[in-house]
Enzyme design. Structure first.
Site, PDB file in Angstrom:
ATOM      1  N   ASP A  16      -5.852   2.166  -3.462  1.00 41.88           N
ATOM      2  CA  ASP A  16      -7.119   2.015  -2.752  1.00 41.88           C
ATOM      3  C   ASP A  16      -7.430   3.253  -1.915  1.00 41.88           C
ATOM      4  OD1 ASP A  16      -5.271   1.619  -0.720  1.00 41.88           O
ATOM      5  OD2 ASP A  16      -6.128  -0.269  -0.012  1.00 41.88           O
ATOM      6  N   ASP A  66      -2.367   6.227  -3.459  1.00 38.58           N
ATOM      7  CA  ASP A  66      -1.240   5.573  -2.795  1.00 38.58           C
ATOM      8  C   ASP A  66      -0.742   4.437  -3.684  1.00 38.58           C
ATOM      9  OD1 ASP A  66      -3.431   3.921  -2.422  1.00 38.58           O
ATOM     10  OD2 ASP A  66      -2.835   3.268  -0.429  1.00 38.58           O
ATOM     11  N   SER A  69       0.817  -1.212   0.000  1.00 42.39           N
ATOM     12  CA  SER A  69       0.000   0.000   0.000  1.00 42.39           C
ATOM     13  C   SER A  69       0.853   1.265   0.000  1.00 42.39           C
ATOM     14  CB  SER A  69      -0.961  -0.042   1.197  1.00 42.39           C
ATOM     15  OG  SER A  69      -1.939   0.948   1.122  1.00 42.39           O
ATOM     16  N   ASP A  81      -1.095   1.213  -4.041  1.00 47.04           N
ATOM     17  CA  ASP A  81      -1.992   0.242  -4.682  1.00 47.04           C
ATOM     18  C   ASP A  81      -3.332   0.863  -5.055  1.00 47.04           C
ATOM     19  OD1 ASP A  81      -2.844   0.532  -2.041  1.00 47.04           O
ATOM     20  OD2 ASP A  81      -3.477  -1.553  -1.860  1.00 47.04           O
TER      21      ASP A  81
END
Length: 455
Positions: free
Chosen positions: A250, A246, A99, A248
């Site tokens: 999400d 960010d 992340s 990834d």
């Protein structure tokens, strides 16, 4: 939370806390567990970290060795894995990402067949296998059977699934973005090859920064955890709005035309108000975590929207939304869940929803966010010997109550334990930072004076 998996997957420094062997063993378990009746189909995505390739190959080896077929989305976003898992009939989904963490960390996130975060029972079984003490179906499994001959699984390119996800997001666009200058900060992560194409397809004039991943620069002074670069870019280039993701994708934070931050709390306010105006806000409720800002709650009170508060973590937000049928929830950090469209936080979807409100109401983002006044917040961490004992101490509780009474309706205090460290966190929100710090330290000092502080 378990031994290896926290609220957002198994995370650690690559090849120290999280190794290629871990990935292989997780693949071995998943391939066997979901393939006990028929060959399992498992979809895998990854972010742009150098170690993501290593973990992808190790995971795929474990899956195929147990007889599962591994469908690779390659570099993609966490929400795309969630979408593809539930729409293409996979047994489960796996995302390799840490992340918003630095490049040297990595993680493995597991999703069920509905694209939701994996249930704790299955996670516990994975952990038991990693520790060599898996008990299932009346047997102790210290090792799992290897597939042989035509039972060995295959690795399948499934980049078409990522493209379908992109088409899905484009289909949700209710308005053309023509005439809007949009800046995107892709954090040198998963969004770099997805978000710009979606905005361009919807007609925006797109400018992109931090879209040259090299395996080592993900989240490096970029993206939603380092918003300053996007703020400067928006102002200097006269953009109408900016969005930062960010690693990834999400999460999403926004920047208005003046360069001001529009965080997750403000985004939830903007879109829930828009939903209420159209009579689409089911239950008239926004689901937040206990860390949402006091200013959000005051703004929601003023327009008659209710709210729920969960523990920190988008996992808990989503669980509450499912239990109560709520439509919008999220975190200050930019994990926003629109339950009608997704099973997890989706940064690109969030940015499209912000654009939808701007286009529908013909308003600048600064105007839409204006009713929310973010209160100063101070967090004091106290390292303690026993988190529960510190919080249950009568004198500590009395000190917390005294601060709450002193603040009245002009702020709040929250004392909670860290989920990962031996810390008690004392958070105060008030009208000035000095006042916040004074009151937070007041409670922290009682914790220390009562002998709870660790040496």
């Amino acid at each position: 939370m378990g031994k290896y998996f926290g609220t957002d997957g198994f995370r650690g420094k690559a090849n120290e806390g999280l190794t290629a062997q871990h990935a292989y063993e997780i693949g071995r378990f998943l391939g066997w567990y979901y393939g006990r009746n028929e060959r399992a189909k498992i979809v895998v995505g990854k972010d742009t970290r150098r170690s993501s390739y290593m973990l992808e190959y190790a995971l795929s080896a474990g899956l195929t060795a147990s007889g599962a077929d591994a469908y690779l989305l390659h570099v993609t976003t966490t929400p795309s894995v969630s979408y593809v898992t539930r729409t293409d009939g996979f047994d489960c989904g796996v995302m390799i990402s840490a992340s918003h963490n630095p490049y040297y960390d990595n993680g493995i996130k597991l999703m069920n067949r509905e694209g939701e975060k994996m249930d704790e029972t299955t996670i516990s079984l994975v952990e038991d296998y990693l520790d060599g003490r898996l008990e299932l179906d009346g047997s102790l499994w210290t090792e799992l059977p290897l597939a042989t001959e035509d039972s060995i699984g295959a690795v399948v390119d499934h980049s078409a699934g990522r493209n379908r996800y992109m088409g899905y997001l484009i289909s949700l666009g209710m308005y053309s973005f023509k005439g809007k200058k949009v800046a995107l900060d892709c954090a040198n992560g998963s969004a770099w090859s997805i978000a710009p194409h979606i905005f361009e397809a919807l007609g925006a004039e797109v400018s992109v920064i931090n879209n040259r991943p090299n395996g080592l620069n993900i989240n490096d002074n970029a993206g939603s955890t380092h918003i300053g670069g996007l703020q400067k870019y928006v102002v200097e280039h006269g953009m109408d709005v900016g969005f930062a993701y960010d690693g990834d994708a999400d999460r999403c934070l926004a920047v208005d035309e003046n360069g001001a931050l529009v965080d997750g709390d403000k985004i939830m306010y903007i879109y829930s108000r828009y939903m209420k105006e159209r009579e689409k806000l089911v239950n008239n409720t926004v689901v937040t975590t206990v860390m949402s800002n006091f200013g959000l709650y005051k703004a929601l009170d003023e327009i008659g929207i209710g709210y729920a508060k969960t523990a920190v973590g988008d996992k808990y937000v989503y669980e509450h939304m499912v239990q109560h049928g709520d439509r919008i929830g999220g975190e200050q950090s930019g994990h926003i869940i629109f339950s009608r469209y997704a099973r997890t936080g989706d940064g690109i979807l969030t940015s499209l929803k912000v654009m939808e409100v701007m286009m529908a109401k013909k308003e600048r983002l600064s105007k839409l966010a204006e009713p929310v006044t973010i209160y100063p917040q101070v967090l004091v961490n106290v390292r303690v010997k026993d988190k529960r004992a510190a919080q249950e101490d009568p004198k500590v509780q009395a000190a917390v109550q005294a601060v709450a009474e002193a603040l009245g309706n002009s702020g709040r205090i929250l004392v909670r334990e860290s989920g990962t460290e031996p810390l008690v966190r004392v958070m105060v929100e008030a009208e000035s930072e000095d006042r916040c710090r004074e009151l937070a330290e007041q409670v922290a000092e009682v914790i220390r004076s009562q002998g709870h502080a660790a040496l």
